[in-house]
Scaffold this motif. Sequence first.
Motif, PDB file in Angstrom:
ATOM      1  N   ALA A  25      51.160  39.541 -33.776  1.00 41.65           N
ATOM      2  CA  ALA A  25      50.080  39.222 -32.649  1.00 41.65           C
ATOM      3  C   ALA A  25      50.306  38.021 -31.936  1.00 41.65           C
ATOM      4  N   ALA A  26      50.952  37.237 -32.428  1.00 44.32           N
ATOM      5  CA  ALA A  26      50.990  36.068 -31.345  1.00 44.32           C
ATOM      6  C   ALA A  26      52.242  36.299 -30.631  1.00 44.32           C
ATOM      7  N   ILE A  27      53.211  37.049 -30.767  1.00 43.33           N
ATOM      8  CA  ILE A  27      54.292  37.434 -29.995  1.00 43.33           C
ATOM      9  C   ILE A  27      53.828  38.505 -28.656  1.00 43.33           C
ATOM     10  N   LEU A  28      52.848  39.523 -29.253  1.00 45.59           N
ATOM     11  CA  LEU A  28      52.457  40.628 -28.394  1.00 45.59           C
ATOM     12  C   LEU A  28      51.540  39.771 -27.438  1.00 45.59           C
ATOM     13  N   GLU A  33      55.238  41.563 -21.269  1.00 44.35           N
ATOM     14  CA  GLU A  33      55.278  43.151 -21.022  1.00 44.35           C
ATOM     15  C   GLU A  33      54.233  43.740 -21.954  1.00 44.35           C
ATOM     16  N   THR A  34      53.416  42.939 -22.784  1.00 47.00           N
ATOM     17  CA  THR A  34      52.498  43.237 -23.561  1.00 47.00           C
ATOM     18  C   THR A  34      51.166  42.835 -23.363  1.00 47.00           C
ATOM     19  N   GLU A  35      50.297  43.433 -23.864  1.00 48.68           N
ATOM     20  CA  GLU A  35      48.623  42.970 -23.631  1.00 48.68           C
ATOM     21  C   GLU A  35      48.033  43.274 -24.979  1.00 48.68           C
ATOM     22  N   LEU A  36      47.895  42.003 -25.781  1.00 53.95           N
ATOM     23  CA  LEU A  36      46.987  42.533 -27.219  1.00 53.95           C
ATOM     24  C   LEU A  36      45.674  42.584 -26.917  1.00 53.95           C
ATOM     25  N   VAL A  37      45.194  43.912 -27.157  1.00 56.14           N
ATOM     26  CA  VAL A  37      43.757  44.187 -26.679  1.00 56.14           C
ATOM     27  C   VAL A  37      42.794  44.350 -28.050  1.00 56.14           C
ATOM     28  N   VAL A  38      43.478  44.242 -29.418  1.00 55.57           N
ATOM     29  CA  VAL A  38      42.472  44.189 -30.365  1.00 55.57           C
ATOM     30  C   VAL A  38      43.313  43.761 -31.758  1.00 55.57           C
ATOM     31  N   GLY A  39      42.630  43.158 -32.788  1.00 54.91           N
ATOM     32  CA  GLY A  39      43.530  42.928 -33.901  1.00 54.91           C
ATOM     33  C   GLY A  39      42.374  43.449 -34.945  1.00 54.91           C
ATOM     34  N   CYS A  40      43.009  43.971 -36.031  1.00 49.25           N
ATOM     35  CA  CYS A  40      42.355  44.628 -37.405  1.00 49.25           C
ATOM     36  C   CYS A  40      42.528  44.074 -38.521  1.00 49.25           C
ATOM     37  N   ASP A  41      41.761  43.634 -39.532  1.00 54.41           N
ATOM     38  CA  ASP A  41      42.151  43.285 -40.920  1.00 54.41           C
ATOM     39  C   ASP A  41      40.901  43.357 -41.964  1.00 54.41           C
ATOM     40  N   LEU A  42      40.817  43.945 -42.828  1.00 49.30           N
ATOM     41  CA  LEU A  42      39.725  44.118 -43.813  1.00 49.30           C
ATOM     42  C   LEU A  42      39.141  42.723 -44.083  1.00 49.30           C
ATOM     43  N   ASP A  43      39.972  41.711 -44.046  1.00 52.44           N
ATOM     44  CA  ASP A  43      39.538  40.381 -44.372  1.00 52.44           C
ATOM     45  C   ASP A  43      38.746  39.638 -42.974  1.00 52.44           C
ATOM     46  N   ALA A  48      40.363  34.532 -37.501  1.00 51.51           N
ATOM     47  CA  ALA A  48      40.924  33.055 -36.825  1.00 51.51           C
ATOM     48  C   ALA A  48      42.505  33.146 -36.181  1.00 51.51           C
ATOM     49  N   VAL A  49      43.242  33.964 -36.691  1.00 54.53           N
ATOM     50  CA  VAL A  49      44.555  34.110 -36.409  1.00 54.53           C
ATOM     51  C   VAL A  49      44.754  34.561 -34.988  1.00 54.53           C
ATOM     52  N   LEU A  50      43.835  35.203 -34.564  1.00 57.12           N
ATOM     53  CA  LEU A  50      43.947  35.909 -33.090  1.00 57.12           C
ATOM     54  C   LEU A  50      43.381  34.907 -31.920  1.00 57.12           C
ATOM     55  N   PRO A  51      43.916  34.889 -30.882  1.00 59.30           N
ATOM     56  CA  PRO A  51      43.331  34.334 -29.842  1.00 59.30           C
ATOM     57  C   PRO A  51      41.678  34.636 -29.693  1.00 59.30           C
ATOM     58  N   ALA A  52      40.952  33.570 -29.102  1.00 58.91           N
ATOM     59  CA  ALA A  52      39.718  33.827 -29.019  1.00 58.91           C
ATOM     60  C   ALA A  52      39.163  34.959 -28.161  1.00 58.91           C
ATOM     61  N   GLU A  53      39.991  35.283 -27.215  1.00 62.45           N
ATOM     62  CA  GLU A  53      39.590  36.242 -26.200  1.00 62.45           C
ATOM     63  C   GLU A  53      39.864  37.654 -26.940  1.00 62.45           C
ATOM     64  N   VAL A  54      40.734  37.707 -27.763  1.00 63.31           N
ATOM     65  CA  VAL A  54      41.046  39.022 -28.366  1.00 63.31           C
ATOM     66  C   VAL A  54      40.101  39.545 -29.412  1.00 63.31           C
ATOM     67  N   PRO A  55      39.342  41.056 -29.239  1.00 61.64           N
ATOM     68  CA  PRO A  55      38.330  41.220 -30.149  1.00 61.64           C
ATOM     69  C   PRO A  55      39.066  41.612 -31.527  1.00 61.64           C
ATOM     70  N   PHE A  56      38.415  41.413 -32.648  1.00 62.52           N
ATOM     71  CA  PHE A  56      38.592  41.545 -33.881  1.00 62.52           C
ATOM     72  C   PHE A  56      37.805  42.673 -34.622  1.00 62.52           C
ATOM     73  N   VAL A  57      38.219  43.445 -35.309  1.00 66.22           N
ATOM     74  CA  VAL A  57      37.451  44.424 -36.145  1.00 66.22           C
ATOM     75  C   VAL A  57      38.038  44.785 -37.502  1.00 66.22           C
ATOM     76  N   THR A  58      37.185  45.270 -38.467  1.00 66.94           N
ATOM     77  CA  THR A  58      37.599  45.125 -39.728  1.00 66.94           C
ATOM     78  C   THR A  58      37.903  46.697 -40.150  1.00 66.94           C
ATOM     79  N   GLU A  59      37.867  47.696 -39.327  1.00 65.54           N
ATOM     80  CA  GLU A  59      38.027  49.067 -39.663  1.00 65.54           C
ATOM     81  C   GLU A  59      39.264  49.686 -38.625  1.00 65.54           C
ATOM     82  N   ALA A  60      40.047  50.434 -39.492  1.00 63.82           N
ATOM     83  CA  ALA A  60      40.891  50.822 -38.513  1.00 63.82           C
ATOM     84  C   ALA A  60      40.845  52.031 -37.353  1.00 63.82           C
TER      85      ALA A  60
END
Length: 342
Positions: A25-28, A33-43, A48-60
């Motif tokens: 996630a940090a690399i992307l 050449e990449t845009e990190l548009v969303v991160g996902c984890d059950l926890d 907290a590991v994502l930049p504040a502006e990147v959306p976070f969800v808990t369901e794939a």
Amino acid sequence: MSPNAPFEPLRCAVVGLGSIGRDHAAILDALPETELVVGCDLDPTRRAVLPAEVPFVTEADAVLDRDDVDAVWVCTPQHLHRDLTVAALERGLHVFSEKPIAHSLADADAMIRAAERCSEAVLVVGHTLRFHPDFVVAMEAVAAGQVGVPIQLSARWNTGDHEGTVISGRTTVPLEMAIHDVDILRQIAGEVRSVFAVASTISPCGPGPDAVAGTLEFESGAVASLDHSWIMPSTTGMFSDHRLAVFGDRGTVYVETRPTPAQIFGPDGPAFPNTAYRQANPLIPGGALATADRHFVRTVKHGAPWPLTLADARAALAIALAMDRSIVERRPVEMREIEGER
């Protein structure tokens, strides 16, 4: 896509934000050449590991159903790779799956069949040593005949207990660590005939086993020794001890990732390739993981070949599974036994 097409970053999602997912996630997020548009984890605390502006969800499904995702990095526990990868491919999304490709050969085969059905989407497996410059140089030296016929090989990778305390009992040393090296050894020496492995009964990090030693017998007649653990005390300040050696009838190749890089002793005399990473721009991540991520973008956009096939990733999984069986049953395991269980 034509190299002359207008630049559009690859829109990326990371599912699974543990240690390796966090790094991807940090690399992307940093690569141009990449845009990190969303991160996902059950926890939910992993937000907290994502930049504040990147959306976070808990369901794939909340990731797969978005219309602004081009590619998914699957960084979940191994037993979850199959369902997520197949679902993403069937939606036309490209997939970068962390190694191992899957938890079982049946799951790996299902993923490979899905990739064949969904031919417009790309599936790759991230074996990062294929992008490590020292290991690339070593493989190229062997392929160029500088060591002659490989006869005896050895691979060692011992990492810190900061990893072991998290994953001991959740996966195995062969599936998590040795699989990196058996992929390289197989690339160098060919198909494996049989495997024998033993595990230490001392487990400082968790349920264990935490340390494994093994041998590989190749169809070519070559042999290899393996030495892997995740027990090095982090308080010592040493976090990784990684070595590869290939002895042939004409020369020798060494990779020692601590004080010295790749070393080649061939018929033309010794050579010490300068493989050190130079990170000219501190804002752009370097290292093998970032190299793999950038290469995946080129694979998706321009058709750049991935350095290992899905069959290679599956073969490395089979060898790691054979090591696990050998540890449990305390006997050598023929690879045909593992293949017969599909």
